[in-house]
Design a protein around this motif. Structure first.
Motif, PDB file in Angstrom:
ATOM      1  N   GLN A 170      41.711 -30.760  -4.286  1.00 46.39           N
ATOM      2  CA  GLN A 170      41.200 -29.167  -4.224  1.00 46.39           C
ATOM      3  C   GLN A 170      42.019 -28.093  -4.643  1.00 46.39           C
ATOM      4  O   GLN A 170      41.287 -27.146  -5.035  1.00 46.39           O
ATOM      5  CB  GLN A 170      40.843 -29.156  -2.615  1.00 46.39           C
ATOM      6  N   ASP A 206      37.298 -32.924   8.759  1.00 49.78           N
ATOM      7  CA  ASP A 206      38.112 -33.099   7.582  1.00 49.78           C
ATOM      8  C   ASP A 206      39.013 -34.401   7.451  1.00 49.78           C
ATOM      9  O   ASP A 206      39.028 -35.069   8.508  1.00 49.78           O
ATOM     10  CB  ASP A 206      39.038 -31.690   7.587  1.00 49.78           C
ATOM     11  N   ALA A 230      42.787 -23.978   0.059  1.00 56.14           N
ATOM     12  CA  ALA A 230      42.792 -25.675  -0.187  1.00 56.14           C
ATOM     13  C   ALA A 230      43.357 -26.174   0.676  1.00 56.14           C
ATOM     14  O   ALA A 230      42.844 -27.209   1.134  1.00 56.14           O
ATOM     15  CB  ALA A 230      43.060 -25.783  -1.663  1.00 56.14           C
ATOM     16  N   TRP A 231      44.601 -25.873   1.249  1.00 54.94           N
ATOM     17  CA  TRP A 231      45.464 -26.660   2.305  1.00 54.94           C
ATOM     18  C   TRP A 231      45.344 -26.055   3.475  1.00 54.94           C
ATOM     19  O   TRP A 231      45.862 -26.824   4.709  1.00 54.94           O
ATOM     20  CB  TRP A 231      46.858 -26.471   2.049  1.00 54.94           C
ATOM     21  N   ASN A 289      36.184 -23.414   2.426  1.00 45.96           N
ATOM     22  CA  ASN A 289      37.524 -22.759   1.841  1.00 45.96           C
ATOM     23  C   ASN A 289      37.342 -22.610   0.245  1.00 45.96           C
ATOM     24  O   ASN A 289      38.161 -21.331  -0.104  1.00 45.96           O
ATOM     25  CB  ASN A 289      38.531 -24.136   2.027  1.00 45.96           C
ATOM     26  N   GLU A 314      34.951 -27.868   2.944  1.00 45.10           N
ATOM     27  CA  GLU A 314      35.613 -27.910   1.676  1.00 45.10           C
ATOM     28  C   GLU A 314      35.021 -26.492   0.780  1.00 45.10           C
ATOM     29  O   GLU A 314      35.427 -25.662   0.171  1.00 45.10           O
ATOM     30  CB  GLU A 314      35.306 -29.025   0.537  1.00 45.10           C
ATOM     31  N   LEU A 339      44.154 -28.598   6.905  1.00 41.97           N
ATOM     32  CA  LEU A 339      44.767 -29.724   7.107  1.00 41.97           C
ATOM     33  C   LEU A 339      44.848 -30.277   8.586  1.00 41.97           C
ATOM     34  O   LEU A 339      44.870 -31.483   9.082  1.00 41.97           O
ATOM     35  CB  LEU A 339      45.939 -29.809   6.403  1.00 41.97           C
ATOM     36  N   TYR A 387      43.567 -32.766  -0.618  1.00 39.82           N
ATOM     37  CA  TYR A 387      44.194 -31.410  -0.702  1.00 39.82           C
ATOM     38  C   TYR A 387      44.651 -31.027  -2.068  1.00 39.82           C
ATOM     39  O   TYR A 387      44.531 -29.972  -2.732  1.00 39.82           O
ATOM     40  CB  TYR A 387      45.096 -31.283   0.624  1.00 39.82           C
ATOM     41  N   GLU A 418      54.602 -31.131   0.929  1.00 40.10           N
ATOM     42  CA  GLU A 418      53.529 -31.748   1.471  1.00 40.10           C
ATOM     43  C   GLU A 418      53.659 -32.440   2.742  1.00 40.10           C
ATOM     44  O   GLU A 418      52.955 -32.330   3.679  1.00 40.10           O
ATOM     45  CB  GLU A 418      52.810 -32.584   0.493  1.00 40.10           C
TER      46      GLU A 418
END
Length: 519
Positions: free
Chosen positions: A409, A399, A425-426, A268, A265, A429, A406, A180
């Motif tokens: 999510q 975001d 989900a990512w 995605n 969100e 970023l 994240y 991450e």
């Protein structure tokens, strides 16, 4: 990244390539122009700006100077860098026109956008014979433009080709704290590179900016109303235009919808579900064809797909690419995603996976990934969609940089979309670290007072789930919905005669399709 962008244009490009058209630049001075050999005259009588925008008079009053160029006739549209400062810096938006084949019965201009954000409207318009029906091609000039920041219109380039290779090959599904943090640093570095290289334009490439450019284009074309075909992200652009300028909405088709009232969100999560549905449809086809390399049932194949991607994360396979020697999970995911946009690519994907699984040969899957990324087999990127998608999305949808969000999510998305949930989900970023504050707002659009708008949805569309088309149709004050029961991304000119005839008649005969038409 959000898959809302790239593939939109990818689907169009894939169709064009399948038909054997050239993918070369339109503005390089080579090739044959379309339509008449002589340059078209300057546009019709200059038009006035909408009420409240009198400071934009010089832009609305401009005449386009058309010159012959490969694919048609080209011009530069002058627009303000900032609509808050119309007397300040200006930029040029590149425009391509392919004249109607029956000039005597010409109905005006039809402005087209293939999606993205970041898809080239110029490349799309070059394929005029294939992106609209013959009756439409005969009666309308097909006009495409590269939105600000895209392609030939002051392009935003954040990374060089090798840096972009590395960015796209990054692990897209981090599942440990170390991964991450690595992903976060990559996202932050990308955002900082865009700030360094894009300059002031980075703050002015929102969808609202592009929609305002489109109204100036309408005026410069000499059209009292805008006739428009928008696909995928192009529907977001079109709906935004209709919200800003409802009285100048002409014949409008929005195919494969991204509703403006979705949050980042929600986009995605919706795409994760959409790609899951599309991948299961491919899996069924793979099983039905026999000798599927990932399993003998749909569920087995889907699990096999997840295991394959996890394997690429831990142990990439040779790709045959001089600059990207290893097919990583990032590149493999893009290759699989690319095939979801058109069911005509399903067999290619099956063969690519067979080579990858059985022989650890990633060349075919890398080739699919290249089509997604607008990248040649020699490692050259032919467009900037993989960068500008963030520049636009991050302005449109704010975001967060909070990694815990994240993580949460990813778990939620995975419950309904175990294959694509973590990936999507990512994906946003970089927007959490974006150096320019978001200017867009999540809003429901009714476009009250507009002409009738035609909305098109495909039931197993991966990138723009069918439910999104239903949603926007319910929100618009004056619209009708065409439903195509099928696979792939968008429907017009790539599905069946039912859809095509309804839209052709709408454009040419002004016959609004019955709301609820099913094809």
């Amino acid at each position: 990244m959000s898959l809302t962008g790239r593939p939109l244009a990818a689907a169009a490009v894939a169709t064009v390539l399948a038909l054997g058209l050239s993918g070369c630049s339109l503005l390089d001075g080579n090739g044959n122009g379309g339509g008449s050999d002589a340059p078209a005259p300057a546009s019709a009588t200059p038009q006035t700006p909408p009420t409240g925008a009198e400071a934009l008079g010089k832009y609305y009053g401009q005449k386009l100077s058309w010159t012959k160029c490969p694919g048609g006739q080209c011009a530069n549209l002058t627009v303000p860098l900032s609509y808050d400062d119309p007397q300040g810096q200006t930029i040029k938006v590149k425009v391509l026109k392919v004249p109607a084949t029956r000039k005597k019965n010409r109905l005006g201009s039809l402005v087209v956008n293939p999606g993205g954000p970041g898809g080239s409207g110029i490349d799309y318009a070059q394929a005029a014979d294939f992106i609209v029906g013959k009756p439409v091609r005969q009666r309308y000039d097909i006009v495409g433009f590269d939105p600000r920041g895209v392609g030939r219109s002051e392009p935003i380039n954040c990374l060089d080709d090798r840096q972009l290779d590395s960015f796209l090959g990054e692990d897209p599904t981090p599942d440990t704290p170390t991964e991450e943090q690595s992903f976060a640093q990559t996202a932050k570095s990308f955002a900082e590179a865009c700030k360094t290289h894009a300059g002031p334009l980075l703050a002015h490439v929102s969808t609202v900016d592009a929609a305002k450019d489109m109204d100036i284009l309408r005026a410069a074309l000499g059209d009292p109303k805008l006739n428009y075909l928008g696909k995928s992200y192009g529907t977001f652009l079109g709906a935004t235009y209709a919200d800003l300028f409802p009285k100048t909405v002409g014949q409008f088709v929005l195919d494969g919808v991204v509703p403006p009232d979705l949050t980042s969100e929600e986009i995605n999560q919706g795409q994760a579900a959409g790609f899951e549905v599309a991948t299961r449809a491919w899996a069924k086809n793979c099983v039905d064809e026999g000798d599927c390399p990932l399993g003998s049932s749909v569920d087995d194949v889907m699990q096999g797909m997840r295991d394959f991607l996890k394997g690429l994360d831990a142990n990439p396979i040779p790709s045959g690419d001089a600059h990207v020697p290893q097919l990583t999970e990032g590149w493999g995911s893009l290759g699989i995603a690319a095939a979801m946009y058109d069911q005509g690519s399903w067999g290619i994907l099956t063969d690519a996976l067979r080579a990858a699984v059985q022989n650890r040969d990633g060349r075919q899957l890398m080739s699919l990934a290249n089509t997604y990324a607008d990248r040649t087999d020699t490692g050259r990127y032919t467009g900037n969609i993989m960068e500008v998608i963030y520049a636009v999305n991050c302005l449109d949808k704010p975001d967060t940089a909070n990694l815990k969000v994240y993580e949460k999510q990813a778990k939620e998305f995975t419950a309904s979309a175990p294959t694509w949930g973590p990936f999507l989900a990512w994906s946003s970023l970089p927007c959490g670290y974006w150096p320019v504050k978001a200017t867009g707002e999540t809003k429901k659009i009714t476009a009250a007072g507009s002409g009738p708008i035609v909305v098109v949805g495909t039931t197993r569309d991966p990138a723009t789930p069918y439910e999104w088309s239903v949603r926007l149709n319910n929100e618009l004050a004056n619209s009708s919905l065409i439903t195509y029961n099928g696979d792939g991304h968008t429907a017009y000119t790539r599905s069946n005669a039912c859809v095509d005839d309804a839209i052709d008649n709408y454009y040419v005969k002004k016959q609004v399709p019955r709301d609820g038409l099913k094809c």
